[in-house]
Enzyme design. Sequence first.
Site, short mmCIF file in Angstrom:
data_model
loop_
_atom_site.label_atom_id
_atom_site.label_comp_id
_atom_site.label_asym_id
_atom_site.label_seq_id
_atom_site.Cartn_x
_atom_site.Cartn_y
_atom_site.Cartn_z
N LYS A 97 33.96 32.05 44.75
CA LYS A 97 34.59 31.80 43.45
C LYS A 97 33.72 30.74 42.78
O LYS A 97 33.69 29.60 43.25
CB LYS A 97 36.02 31.29 43.66
CG LYS A 97 36.71 30.81 42.39
CD LYS A 97 38.18 30.46 42.67
CE LYS A 97 38.89 29.94 41.42
NZ LYS A 97 40.33 29.69 41.65
N GLU B 247 37.97 27.85 37.22
CA GLU B 247 39.02 26.88 37.52
C GLU B 247 38.47 25.67 38.28
O GLU B 247 38.91 25.35 39.38
CB GLU B 247 40.16 27.56 38.29
CG GLU B 247 40.79 28.67 37.47
CD GLU B 247 41.96 29.38 38.15
OE1 GLU B 247 42.00 29.41 39.39
OE2 GLU B 247 42.82 29.90 37.42
N ASP C 66 45.69 37.76 35.16
CA ASP C 66 45.87 37.18 36.49
C ASP C 66 47.12 37.70 37.18
O ASP C 66 48.11 36.98 37.27
CB ASP C 66 45.94 35.65 36.36
CG ASP C 66 45.77 34.95 37.70
OD1 ASP C 66 45.52 35.64 38.70
OD2 ASP C 66 45.90 33.73 37.74
N GLU D 159 40.34 43.82 43.36
CA GLU D 159 41.13 42.74 43.97
C GLU D 159 42.58 42.84 43.54
O GLU D 159 42.90 42.83 42.36
CB GLU D 159 40.57 41.36 43.58
CG GLU D 159 41.39 40.21 44.16
CD GLU D 159 40.85 38.81 43.85
OE1 GLU D 159 39.64 38.67 43.56
OE2 GLU D 159 41.64 37.85 43.91
N GLU E 82 52.76 35.85 43.86
CA GLU E 82 52.70 34.67 43.00
C GLU E 82 53.50 34.84 41.71
O GLU E 82 54.29 33.99 41.34
CB GLU E 82 51.23 34.35 42.67
CG GLU E 82 51.08 33.18 41.71
CD GLU E 82 49.63 32.80 41.44
OE1 GLU E 82 48.72 33.47 41.96
OE2 GLU E 82 49.41 31.81 40.72
N GLU F 118 60.32 43.43 36.48
CA GLU F 118 59.72 43.37 35.14
C GLU F 118 60.80 43.22 34.06
O GLU F 118 60.64 42.46 33.11
CB GLU F 118 58.90 44.64 34.89
CG GLU F 118 58.23 44.66 33.53
CD GLU F 118 57.44 45.95 33.27
OE1 GLU F 118 57.87 47.02 33.77
OE2 GLU F 118 56.40 45.88 32.59
N TRP G 30 45.31 27.06 29.22
CA TRP G 30 45.01 28.10 30.20
C TRP G 30 44.77 29.49 29.61
O TRP G 30 44.51 30.45 30.34
CB TRP G 30 46.12 28.16 31.26
CG TRP G 30 46.12 26.94 32.12
CD1 TRP G 30 46.83 25.79 31.92
CD2 TRP G 30 45.33 26.72 33.30
NE1 TRP G 30 46.54 24.88 32.91
CE2 TRP G 30 45.63 25.41 33.77
CE3 TRP G 30 44.41 27.49 34.02
CZ2 TRP G 30 45.03 24.87 34.91
CZ3 TRP G 30 43.82 26.95 35.16
CH2 TRP G 30 44.13 25.65 35.59
C1 GCU Z 1 45.37 32.22 40.13
C2 GCU Z 1 46.12 31.33 41.08
C3 GCU Z 1 45.23 30.32 41.71
C4 GCU Z 1 44.01 31.00 42.31
C5 GCU Z 1 43.32 31.83 41.26
C6 GCU Z 1 42.17 32.66 41.81
O1 GCU Z 1 45.01 31.50 38.99
O2 GCU Z 1 47.18 30.69 40.41
O3 GCU Z 1 45.96 29.64 42.69
O4 GCU Z 1 43.13 30.07 42.83
O5 GCU Z 1 44.23 32.74 40.73
O6 GCU Z 1 42.36 33.86 41.96
O7 GCU Z 1 41.11 32.13 42.06
#
Ligand code: GCU
Length: 676
Positions: free
Chosen positions: A279, A283, A362, A384, A390, A508, A538
Amino acid sequence: KQGRAYDCWLAYRPLENAVADQYRTICKKVAVAGQSAIMESAVDELKRGLKGILGVEPEVLYAKSDTRALFIGSESGVELTADDMHALGDEGFILKTCKDAILIAGKTDRGVLYGTFAFLRCLQVGIKPEDLSRMENPAAGIRMINHWDNLDGSIERGYAGNSIFFRDNQFIADKSRVRDYARLLSSVGINGISINNVNVHARETRLITRELLPEVAELAGIFRNYGISVYLSVNYSSPIELGGLSTADPLDKAVQDWWCKKAAEIYEYIPDLGGFLVKADSEFRPGPFTYGRTHDQGANMLAKALEPFGGIVIWRCFVYNCRQDWRDTKTDRANAAYDHFMPLDGKFMDNVVLQIKNGPMDFQVREPVSPLFGGLTKTNQILELQITQEYTGQQKHVCFLIPQWKEVLDFETWSNGPGSTVKKLVCGKVYPQKHCGFAAVSNIGDNANWTGHVLAQANLYGYGRLTWNPDLSSEAIAEEWIRLTFSNDPEIIGTISDILLKSWLTYEKYTSPLGIGWMINPNHHYGPNVDGYEYSPWGTYHRADWRAIGVDRTVARGTGFAGRYHKPNADMYEDMDKCPEELLLFFHRVAYRHRLKSGKTLIQHIYDTHFEGVEEVEQFREKWLSLEGKIDRERFESVLERLDIQLKDAREWRDVVNSYFYRKSGIPDEKGRTIY
Ligand code: GCU
């Protein structure tokens, strides 16, 4: 310590009928051709299964042989033909029966292991020996699980306890649970696992050092016996943090050398490591952007280091600006992954694979499919998915995700004419790809039942089954899972499948309407909060005012996202009348008084679905209560407890969302129900 729920779909319950008797006569002897750790796992599992289901403890005989097979019964009469061998892929299997013998065969020991699990499934659901014969190959080579586990034992977005790998910054010494996990995964065809969080913090950065590699190697050994390769999530800044270099610039010679040496060191410990999961530039994680480099430069640098060892780099496309100004209506997070990666199509090395989230945002309860699928034509890619719930009820709510994934897999991208569905793309059937397949974020933890919600086991099961065969239907997967996990009783199957198959749409209904998503509490992402992310950086907005709601993503007036698709999808999303209604607010800004195809106004649709959603949860609870005494107390009570939480929280969602829109719009509910 282990209750009924621990065994999941590998419970191996006694089968009491005529079919069982038929098998009992056959299964007294097992002849094993070929010896290896994986073959041992197959034999172990077979013994476990035969004992549990039939009460038979077979005599096991070994013959020296290059063939990979288990013969059950007398060896004579069943054998592989040249045609069989030709049809079999490397991980595929063949089950064949003759009068008094069964053959489980593969070209490789992995194939035999998958065949063994398939045989035990057939046995448990009561398929007759004469109907057993089948040949199966997996749909794609990468069938992977991602863990978001941290070394301190916590799991990012985990809803079923702590990590089964790590605790207090150590690896957990007792590996019995890991072994059982490996059995569960390989039983549904999973062949890869990344063990640590994609957000690689300080401690996890050290997983690729001599200090921790022996421990990684031990885990890899357990998974290896079940045909599963281990991958590591790595920190892009490792050369700085571990190597003391002043840069992690992918074009810097010292950085390149550092990674090459590091790869050699890692493969000393784990010669069959799958590779790295990365990654980067997402973020707050470091990446090539820091050095003014592109993602192909970043990924290829790592790929070169892994290439001599056969490793691959799985590079995530979840790259977007998470510090945007909410006032800025031109920047659209939905465009980000596409805009970053499309210009790089064809520039990645052969051992790089892009990992693309199903949707452009997401893992919301409803999103369109990422236009990178069908956009990229010259790049290895995997889909993915998120098994951990979540944004879909955090394993407090029942939400069977297979129907959602099926919609993604069956989505027609029109990339190369008709038939360019996502499943064909990620299985390498539309454009040739060296590596392709699936990844998904795990939903398990050290909870006694693995997934927190017993019914959430079905999502892990179904994910694996779909990676093996994405053509399986949601109905078939649900039924199979229930038969293996609970019972072959038609009433139990009917009741639980009914709940499972409706549950996604129900969730939903009482959460977020028509594809708009979000509207949840920031950070932990549970519970209604319509403006939770509205004025945040965000990139996740609904833009509701007193008159309308939704994001205009058209080319004509909006952010242009609709135009990232191939025609006719682009035209379909662009036009409010043609846009599939469940995605209406994702693509369009719509007045509350706008009439939907049902004849209802948008606002009335929001009210109605939120009331309906809660009513459906009430029905789930009633249905579940009808199973009292028919399934074990432990699982009965634990699901009931979760349904009670779901009902209470669904009411909260309904009332907060409805009140919000009533207050914004001032339009009352036509049916006069209580809105606050
Ligand atoms: C979402 C999730 C994060 C995670 C991110 C990712 O934003 O809330 O916790 O790290 O996805 O897929 O990298």
